[in-house]
Design a protein around this motif. Structure first.
Motif, short mmCIF file in Angstrom:
data_model
loop_
_atom_site.label_atom_id
_atom_site.label_comp_id
_atom_site.label_asym_id
_atom_site.label_seq_id
_atom_site.Cartn_x
_atom_site.Cartn_y
_atom_site.Cartn_z
N GLY A 186 -22.62 6.85 -55.31
CA GLY A 186 -21.51 5.90 -55.45
C GLY A 186 -22.03 4.52 -55.80
O GLY A 186 -21.52 3.84 -56.69
N LEU B 180 -24.42 11.17 -51.60
CA LEU B 180 -23.13 10.78 -52.17
C LEU B 180 -22.98 9.27 -52.16
O LEU B 180 -22.56 8.66 -53.13
N GLY B 181 -23.38 8.68 -51.02
CA GLY B 181 -23.28 7.23 -50.88
C GLY B 181 -24.11 6.53 -51.95
O GLY B 181 -23.65 5.62 -52.63
N VAL C 142 -26.45 15.03 -47.43
CA VAL C 142 -25.41 15.13 -48.45
C VAL C 142 -24.61 13.84 -48.52
O VAL C 142 -24.41 13.26 -49.59
N VAL C 143 -24.20 13.35 -47.35
CA VAL C 143 -23.40 12.12 -47.31
C VAL C 143 -24.20 10.95 -47.86
O VAL C 143 -23.69 10.11 -48.61
#
Lengths: 344, 317
Positions: free
Chosen positions: A340, A336-337, A332-333
Motif C-alpha cells: 500500500g 500488504l501494508g 501477510v498484513v
C-alpha cells in the motif's frame, strides 16, 4: 479417629491418582484401593487390595478395615480396558451391585461417592441446549458405557433409599481430558484424520483430569448429598476442537458411519460405539450451576483450556501451531501494508 | 458499511480526480485516508485475521452453539442483498424492541420456507440501534436436518422448548418465536395472512416465568414469496417433511423455481405486552396462559389487517 476410604478402580489412572491424593490428606487415616488388576503406577500412601468387586470378597475387605467412605470409580468406559464389552458390562453393573450390597451391610459406612458421567443424558436432536440435574433424557442411552452409567445410578438411588443415613453424592462428569489420561475421546482426537458426521457439528464440554480429581475429593471430604454435573466452563464445537488440535476433518455421511466404524474397529485404530457416534453428532451440554452453588466447586480449567492442555501435552498441533499461523498472518498484513505504501 | 471509494468521494479534493484508483491515492493525504472509513489494506487485514481465527479454532461459541463472529460476517452476508434489494424490507417500530434485557418477539409465520424468520433476525441485527441478535426457537426437524441444523445452531437458534426459552430470556437475550410453526409456513396461499393456531402457549409461559415483555410482530410480504398452491402430501411423506409445496414456479422450473418472488416486505414490531406486573407463578394457570396467548394472536392479526389495508401493491413500493 480419621477417615478410612475405599477407592474402587484404583489400578487405573484416575482411580489411582485419587487414592494417592486422598491418602495424603491430614484427616484421612487410611485409603484402600481395590481393583481386579494390580496397579500400573505408584499409589503412594494408599494400600492396595487385589479384589474383584464382582464377587462377595469385597464385603470382607470392607468389614475388616472399618471403611466409612466408599468412592466408586470402578465404572469402566472402554471395552478395550476391560477385555471386551461383556466383561466391561459385568464389571460395571454386577460390580456396582456387589459393592452396594456390601455397603448396605456395613455398619461403619456413612458416605458414598459415585463417579458417573453426563452421558446418562443421552444425545439427540430433541435435547434442550443444556441439561440440569433434574432433567430426564429425551433420547435415553440404549447401549454401551452410557447405559451402564444409567443402570449404576439406578442402583445407587435404590441404595440411598435403603440407607438414608449414608450421604450419597453422584458426580456426573463431562468428558475428562488432560495431559495424562487416555479415553475414547483422547484416542479420537489423536487420529491423524478425524472422522466426523457430515452436516453436523456437536457441542462438546470437557473437564480437566485434575479438576475431576479435585471435584471427587471435595465430594469425599465434605458432606454434599445429591447429584451434580461437573464440567469446565464454556463449550467447544467439534470442528473447532479438531482445528485446535491441528487435525484434518473427514466428514462422513451418516448412513456410512456404521461401516466405517466396523472398519476402524477391525483395524484397531479407534472404537466408535453407537453412543459415541450419537454424541459426536448431536453433542451435549450440561448446566453446572449446582456444582458452583451447592458443591462449591470451581474448576481451574475451562473446557477450552482443558482441551488445549491435552493438545499441548500430546504435542498434537505440531503441524499448524497457532503461533505460526499468527506469524504468517502478520507477514501477510505487513506485506500488504508495504504494498500500500509503495503504491501511495 | 462504507466502502473506501464512497468515503473518499466525500473529500472535496478528490472529486475532480478521474476514476483511477492509483491517482486517487496520490491525491489524498494519508490522514484523510484514515478518516474515510477502513482502507482496503485494513479490510484485507481483518479478513486475514478472520481466516486465521477460523483455521486455528480461535473463537468462542456459547452453550447453545451460537457463533457471533460467523453469524455477523458469513451467515448473514447472503441475506443482506435479499433484505435490501429483493424484498426492500421496511422495518417499523424498532423503538418497541428494548436495547438490552430479555424480550420475546412473537411473529406470524408464512412463505413456505422460513425466510421471514431470517429477515427478522437480520432486521434486528442491522437496523436496531443496539444491533441485537435474535435467538430464534425452531422445531426439532430443523435441528435433525443435516447442515440446516448445524447452521441454525451457529446462527444462534435453538430448540423450541421451555427450558431453552427461559434460559435465554433469563440471560437477557432477545428471543424470537413463530408459534404457528409448520402450520404457518405450510398453509395454502388461499389462507394467506390468516393466523393459524398458536401451539400450546409455551412461549407465553416462558415470558411469564421470566417476566419478559412480549413484542407482537407482524410481517407482511412473506406470504407472496412462494405462493403455495397445493401440497404434494405423498411426496412430503416419502421425504419425511411436514409438507411439500407446489408453487407457480416450484418444482416446475427446477432450481429457478426456488427463487422467491420479489414482494415488498414490512416488518412491524408492535407495542410490548408487559408481563412484569404479573406473578411468575401464574404461568402454571392454563386459563391465564390461554388468554394471554389469544391477546398476542389477536394483536398480530389486527396489525396484519391494518398493514394489508395500507399496502398499495404486493410487489411495488
Amino acid at each position: 479417629m480419621g477417615r478410612v476410604i475405599l477407592v474402587t478402580g484404583a489400578s487405573r489412572h484416575l482411580g489411582g491418582t485419587l487414592a494417592r491424593r486422598l491418602a495424603e490428606l491430614p484427616d484421612v487415616d487410611r485409603v484402600v484401593g481395590v481393583d481386579v488388576v494390580p496397579p500400573s503406577h505408584d499409589l503412594g500412601l494408599a494400600d492396595f487390595v487385589r479384589a474383584d468387586i464382582r464377587n462377595p470378597v469385597i464385603g470382607h475387605v470392607m468389614s475388616s478395615s472399618d471403611i466409612d467412605t466408599v468412592v466408586h470409580m470402578g465404572v469402566i468406559a472402554t471395552p478395550r480396558q476391560a477385555g471386551g464389552r461383556s466383561v466391561m458390562k459385568e464389571i460395571n453393573v454386577i460390580g456396582t451391585m456387589q459393592l452396594l450390597a456390601a455397603c448396605q451391610k456395613s455398619s461403619t459406612m456413612r458416605k458414598l461417592v459415585v463417579k458417573s458421567s453426563t452421558s446418562v443424558y443421552g444425545a439427540g436432536p430433541r435435547d434442550p441446549a443444556m441439561f440440569s440435574e433434574g432433567m430426564d433424557p429425551r433420547d435415553a442411552p440404549r447401549s454401551g458405557w452410557a447405559k451402564d452409567n444409567v443402570e449404576v445410578e439406578g442402583y445407587v438411588r435404590g441404595f440411598s433409599r435403603r440407607r438414608p443415613d449414608v450421604t450419597v453424592t453422584t458426580l456426573r462428569l463431562a468428558n475428562i481430558i488432560g495431559p495424562r489420561i487416555t479415553t475414547v475421546m483422547t484416542d479420537y482426537f489423536s487420529l491423524p484424520v478425524v472422522p466426523t458426521v457430515l452436516g453436523h457439528d456437536a457441542r462438546l464440554q470437557f473437564v480437566h483430569e485434575d479438576d475431576s480429581i479435585d471435584a471427587i475429593i471435595r465430594a469425599s471430604v465434605e458432606d454434599v448429598p445429591g447429584t451434580f454435573n461437573v464440567s469446565g466452563d464454556g463449550v467447544l464445537m467439534l470442528s473447532q476442537a479438531i482445528r485446535r488440535a491441528g487435525r484434518i476433518t473427514l466428514p462422513i455421511a451418516a448412513p456410512l458411519i456404521p461401516a466405517v466404524g466396523r472398519m476402524t474397529r477391525q483395524m484397531g485404530v479407534a472404537d466408535f460405539s453407537s453412543e459415541q457416534v450419537r454424541y459426536l453428532t448431536w453433542g451435549r451440554v450440561v448446566d453446572t450451576t449446582r456444582m458452583r452453588s451447592k458443591l462449591e466447586f470451581e474448576p481451574a480449567f475451562s473446557t477450552l483450556e482443558a482441551f488445549d492442555d491435552f493438545v499441548a501435552a500430546r504435542g498434537l498441533n505440531s503441524m499448524l501451531p497457532r503461533e505460526r499461523v499468527a506469524a504468517i498472518e502478520a507477514t501477510v498484513v505487513d506485506l500488504l501494508g508495504r504494498g500500500g505504501e509503495r503504491s501511495a | 458499511m462504507t466502502c473506501w471509494g464512497v468515503g473518499v468521494s466525500a473529500v472535496p479534493k478528490a472529486r475532480v480526480i478521474p476514476i483511477d484508483s492509483r491517482k486517487r491515492l496520490e491525491e489524498v493525504p494519508p490522514a484523510d485516508l484514515a478518516e474515510s472509513g477502513p482502507g482496503w489494506d485494513e479490510r484485507v487485514a481483518s479478513a486475514v485475521g478472520f481466516l486465521r481465527r477460523r483455521i486455528t479454532g480461535d473463537y468462542e461459541v456459547d452453550e447453545f452453539g451460537f457463533d457471533p463472529e460467523l453469524t455477523d460476517s458469513v451467515l448473514m452476508a447472503p441475506l443482506r442483498p435479499l433484505f435490501h434489494s429483493w424484498f426492500r424490507v421496511e422495518v417499523r417500530g424498532l423503538e418497541n424492541v428494548p436495547a438490552d434485557g430479555g424480550a420475546l418477539v412473537v411473529a406470524n409465520h408464512s412463505g413456505t420456507v422460513a425466510l421471514d424468520a431470517l429477515m427478522t433476525q437480520l432486521a434486528l441485527l442491522d437496523e436496531h440501534p443496539a444491533h441485537r441478535h435474535l435467538r430464534m426457537l425452531g422445531a426439532d426437524l430443523v435441528f435433525r436436518t443435516p447442515f440446516v441444523g448445524e447452521l441454525s445452531r451457529k446462527a444462534g437458534h435453538t430448540l423450541a422448548c421451555n427450558p431453552d426459552a427461559e434460559r435465554l430470556l433469563r440471560r437477557g437475550e432477545l428471543v424470537g418465536v413463530w408459534p404457528e410453526g409448520f402450520k404457518g409456513i405450510g398453509k395454502p396461499f388461499s389462507e394467506r395472512y390468516k393466523l393459524q393456531r398458536f401451539g400450546r402457549g409455551g412461549f407465553v409461559a416462558a415470558a411469564l416465568r421470566t417476566s419478559s415483555p412480549i413484542i407482537p410482530t407482524a410481517i407482511v410480504g412473506a406470504e407472496e414469496t412462494y405462493p403455495m398452491l397445493a401440497n404434494a402430501s405423498w411426496v412430503a411423506r416419502v421425504l419425511g417433511l411436514p409438507y411439500f409445496p407446489l408453487t407457480p414456479t416450484f418444482p416446475w422450473l427446477g432450481p429457478l423455481g426456488m427463487v422467491p418472488l420479489p414482494s415488498k416486505w414490512i416488518i412491524e414490531f408492535g407495542e410490548p405486552i408487559r408481563t412484569d406486573a404479573l406473578d411468575p407463578a401464574i404461568a402454571d394457570d392454563p386459563m391465564t396462559v390461554f388468554d394471554l396467548t389469544d391477546q398476542v394472536r389477536e394483536t398480530i392479526q389486527q396489525s396484519l389487517y391494518q398493514l394489508l389495508v395500507s399496502r398499495r401493491s404486493v410487489f411495488g413500493d
